[in-house]
Motif scaffolding. Sequence first.
Motif, PDB file in Angstrom:
ATOM      1  N   SER A 275      47.671  -3.971 -43.394  1.00  0.00           N
ATOM      2  CA  SER A 275      48.157  -2.939 -42.466  1.00  0.00           C
ATOM      3  C   SER A 275      49.140  -2.039 -43.219  1.00  0.00           C
ATOM      4  CB  SER A 275      48.791  -3.584 -41.237  1.00  0.00           C
ATOM      5  OG  SER A 275      50.077  -4.055 -41.539  1.00  0.00           O
ATOM      6  N   GLY A 276      49.656  -1.045 -42.556  1.00  0.00           N
ATOM      7  CA  GLY A 276      50.540  -0.078 -43.211  1.00  0.00           C
ATOM      8  C   GLY A 276      51.748  -0.722 -43.874  1.00  0.00           C
ATOM      9  N   SER A 277      52.257  -1.780 -43.272  1.00  0.00           N
ATOM     10  CA  SER A 277      53.456  -2.426 -43.824  1.00  0.00           C
ATOM     11  C   SER A 277      53.193  -3.002 -45.209  1.00  0.00           C
ATOM     12  CB  SER A 277      53.939  -3.540 -42.889  1.00  0.00           C
ATOM     13  OG  SER A 277      54.206  -3.004 -41.621  1.00  0.00           O
TER      14      SER A 277
ATOM     15  N   MET B 153      53.856  -0.318 -47.450  1.00  0.00           N
ATOM     16  CA  MET B 153      55.315  -0.120 -47.532  1.00  0.00           C
ATOM     17  C   MET B 153      55.917  -1.134 -48.505  1.00  0.00           C
ATOM     18  SD  MET B 153      56.307   0.531 -43.507  1.00  0.00           S
ATOM     19  CE  MET B 153      58.052   0.866 -43.747  1.00  0.00           C
TER      20      MET B 153
ATOM     21  N   PHE C  48      60.951   1.736 -37.832  1.00  0.00           N
ATOM     22  CA  PHE C  48      60.256   1.737 -39.116  1.00  0.00           C
ATOM     23  C   PHE C  48      61.190   2.054 -40.276  1.00  0.00           C
ATOM     24  CE2 PHE C  48      56.953   2.126 -35.888  1.00  0.00           C
ATOM     25  CZ  PHE C  48      56.330   0.917 -36.149  1.00  0.00           C
TER      26      PHE C  48
ATOM     27  N   ARG D 166      62.477  -1.127 -41.158  1.00  0.00           N
ATOM     28  CA  ARG D 166      61.550  -1.935 -41.974  1.00  0.00           C
ATOM     29  C   ARG D 166      61.770  -1.702 -43.469  1.00  0.00           C
ATOM     30  NH1 ARG D 166      55.903  -2.800 -39.476  1.00  0.00           N
ATOM     31  NH2 ARG D 166      57.434  -3.568 -37.979  1.00  0.00           N
TER      32      ARG D 166
ATOM     33  N   GLN E  51      60.684   7.948 -43.201  1.00  0.00           N
ATOM     34  CA  GLN E  51      59.442   8.137 -42.441  1.00  0.00           C
ATOM     35  C   GLN E  51      59.219   9.644 -42.273  1.00  0.00           C
ATOM     36  OE1 GLN E  51      61.235   5.250 -41.794  1.00  0.00           O
ATOM     37  NE2 GLN E  51      59.364   4.136 -42.279  1.00  0.00           N
TER      38      GLN E  51
ATOM     39  N   SER F  47      57.159  10.550 -39.839  1.00  0.00           N
ATOM     40  CA  SER F  47      57.136  10.491 -38.376  1.00  0.00           C
ATOM     41  C   SER F  47      57.618   9.090 -38.008  1.00  0.00           C
ATOM     42  CB  SER F  47      55.704  10.720 -37.896  1.00  0.00           C
ATOM     43  OG  SER F  47      55.557  10.350 -36.550  1.00  0.00           O
TER      44      SER F  47
ATOM     45  N   THR G 267      57.629   6.621 -35.634  1.00  0.00           N
ATOM     46  CA  THR G 267      56.806   6.392 -34.441  1.00  0.00           C
ATOM     47  C   THR G 267      57.590   5.733 -33.295  1.00  0.00           C
ATOM     48  OG1 THR G 267      55.129   5.886 -36.099  1.00  0.00           O
ATOM     49  CG2 THR G 267      54.481   5.612 -33.818  1.00  0.00           C
TER      50      THR G 267
ATOM     51  N   ASP H 269      56.878   7.181 -45.722  1.00  0.00           N
ATOM     52  CA  ASP H 269      55.958   6.501 -44.810  1.00  0.00           C
ATOM     53  C   ASP H 269      55.370   7.593 -43.919  1.00  0.00           C
ATOM     54  OD1 ASP H 269      54.914   5.407 -42.490  1.00  0.00           O
ATOM     55  OD2 ASP H 269      56.625   4.116 -42.067  1.00  0.00           O
TER      56      ASP H 269
ATOM     57  N   ILE I  13      52.649   7.150 -42.128  1.00  0.00           N
ATOM     58  CA  ILE I  13      51.627   6.376 -41.412  1.00  0.00           C
ATOM     59  C   ILE I  13      51.192   7.076 -40.123  1.00  0.00           C
ATOM     60  CG2 ILE I  13      51.302   4.165 -40.172  1.00  0.00           C
ATOM     61  CD1 ILE I  13      52.724   2.788 -42.558  1.00  0.00           C
ATOM     62  N   THR I  14      52.111   7.779 -39.457  1.00  0.00           N
ATOM     63  CA  THR I  14      51.676   8.568 -38.292  1.00  0.00           C
ATOM     64  C   THR I  14      51.913  10.071 -38.522  1.00  0.00           C
ATOM     65  OG1 THR I  14      53.774   8.123 -37.138  1.00  0.00           O
ATOM     66  CG2 THR I  14      51.890   6.732 -36.564  1.00  0.00           C
TER      67      THR I  14
ATOM     68  N   GLN J 136      44.700   2.770 -38.920  1.00  0.00           N
ATOM     69  CA  GLN J 136      44.536   2.715 -37.457  1.00  0.00           C
ATOM     70  C   GLN J 136      45.284   3.811 -36.709  1.00  0.00           C
ATOM     71  OE1 GLN J 136      46.652   0.964 -39.185  1.00  0.00           O
ATOM     72  NE2 GLN J 136      48.304   0.047 -38.024  1.00  0.00           N
ATOM     73  N   LYS J 137      45.503   4.933 -37.392  1.00  0.00           N
ATOM     74  CA  LYS J 137      46.275   6.021 -36.786  1.00  0.00           C
ATOM     75  C   LYS J 137      45.404   7.276 -36.748  1.00  0.00           C
ATOM     76  CE  LYS J 137      49.996   3.291 -37.003  1.00  0.00           C
ATOM     77  NZ  LYS J 137      50.748   2.808 -35.856  1.00  0.00           N
TER      78      LYS J 137
HETATM   79  C1  LIG Z   1      55.725   5.056 -38.965  1.00  0.00           C
HETATM   80  C2  LIG Z   1      55.154   3.687 -39.090  1.00  0.00           C
HETATM   81  N1  LIG Z   1      55.484   2.954 -40.160  1.00  0.00           N
HETATM   82  C3  LIG Z   1      54.994   1.720 -40.334  1.00  0.00           C
HETATM   83  C4  LIG Z   1      54.169   1.144 -39.417  1.00  0.00           C
HETATM   84  C5  LIG Z   1      53.710  -0.229 -39.644  1.00  0.00           C
HETATM   85  O1  LIG Z   1      52.370  -0.244 -39.871  1.00  0.00           O
HETATM   86  P1  LIG Z   1      51.502  -1.552 -39.593  1.00  0.00           P
HETATM   87  O2  LIG Z   1      51.777  -1.991 -38.200  1.00  0.00           O
HETATM   88  O3  LIG Z   1      50.119  -1.017 -39.811  1.00  0.00           O
HETATM   89  O4  LIG Z   1      51.902  -2.557 -40.596  1.00  0.00           O
HETATM   90  C6  LIG Z   1      53.795   1.860 -38.284  1.00  0.00           C
HETATM   91  C7  LIG Z   1      52.920   1.261 -37.266  1.00  0.00           C
HETATM   92  O5  LIG Z   1      52.983   1.552 -36.106  1.00  0.00           O
HETATM   93  C8  LIG Z   1      54.303   3.164 -38.121  1.00  0.00           C
HETATM   94  O6  LIG Z   1      53.979   3.896 -37.050  1.00  0.00           O
END
Ligand SMILES: Cc1ncc(COP(=O)(O)O)c(C=O)c1O
Length: 382
Positions: free
Chosen positions: A60-62, A65, A87, A90, A134, A136, A138, A164, A166-167, A189-190
């Motif tokens: 997944s995105g993490s 990261m 995030f 994170r 980030q 965005s 989220t 990041d 991701i969104t 998945q975005k």
């Molecule tokens: C901005 C952002 N960073 C990181 C993540 C984490 O990604 P994942 O849940 O795919 O590990 C998300 C997931 O919603 C996110 O929106």
Amino acid sequence: MKKYLLTAGPTPVPDRILLAMAREMIHHRHPEFKAIFKECQDGMRWLYQTKSTPLFFCCSGSGAMEGAVVNFLSPGDEAIVVVGGKFGERWVELCKAYGITAHEIAVEWGHAVDPAAVARALEAHPAAKAVYVQASETSTGAAHPIQELAALTAARPDTLLVVDAITALGVWDVPVDAWGLDVVVCGSQKALMLPPGLAFASVSDKAWRLAERARTARFYFDWRRERKKQETADVAFTPAVSLFVGLREALAMMKEEGLPGIFARHDLLARATRAGAQAIGLSLFATAPSASVTAVNAPAGVDSQKIVSTMRDKYGVAIAGGQDQAKGKIIRLAHLGYFDRFDIVTALSALELALGDLGHAVELGASVAAAEKVFAAAGKAK
Ligand SMILES: Cc1ncc(COP(=O)(O)O)c(C=O)c1O
């Protein structure tokens, strides 16, 4: 009851992609997969607007990261981290896990970071090897000004800007090379309209140069090994074959729409969502709202978690609530990826009904009308 997935990830997957993935398995070392992989590389190069070779990871995105920390920094290093939501936190957790000192720039949730605060942090911590942020956030629906931040790190040969997106990637313009973004991570998945399970990274020449010095322990997410393999259209381990097949289709769909079309659609959906929420007396949580998700304050006296559960359980419409300090206070209406105008109409309509059920009656149809006006105005402008 018909169900609608209107969350900020996973997002809806179009039939065209689902069908592309519903095929017999192929072997990842065979020429057929190599050809698919190459198309995915070209497509991601196009989406990232970069000349570099994008990297793919099965996580997944993490996971991307994590890779963006362990491949560039060493234990004992310093980093500057923009923390304006879950995030951002994170990034801090990842730094802590690997013995990296994170100098946090605390940003009020819903706000964008002030580039001057990052400039000050860079002055105060000249040894910082990276700025983590980030595009965005989220969890709050806010967008950070990454282009401005890139201008700050560009002037420092030993400091990377790690984004990041991701969104954000595939939602608005994130021209990686033109802005000088060093590492940009994304997930499947975005906006890419795929199931969860693939992550991506673009890596600048500067970042690869600085990666030479990183001593953090790593194995599966060793990006230098992946780079070597992926530059020959190979992968180190068994990849999520079906997701690559889906990604090829997703990128084909995105190319058909074109980057300007994709960005304009997301902007339109975001503006309509904001107008709709405001038309029924709700206020926006984010002062610098992202085009991928609209965070809306719940009316006084209404628990936003109840709005979320009522919309889901009574009307079949899945949206997200707030997390941590925003829990119970906000709802998040997504509009990234395979979303179009009538997804917004559906979300707003269910929101109005749910609010009424929870004792906060609003004028039915008012938010839908406001959103439609935004669509109609955009239609006339064409
Ligand atoms: C901005 C952002 N960073 C990181 C993540 C984490 O990604 P994942 O849940 O795919 O590990 C998300 C997931 O919603 C996110 O929106």
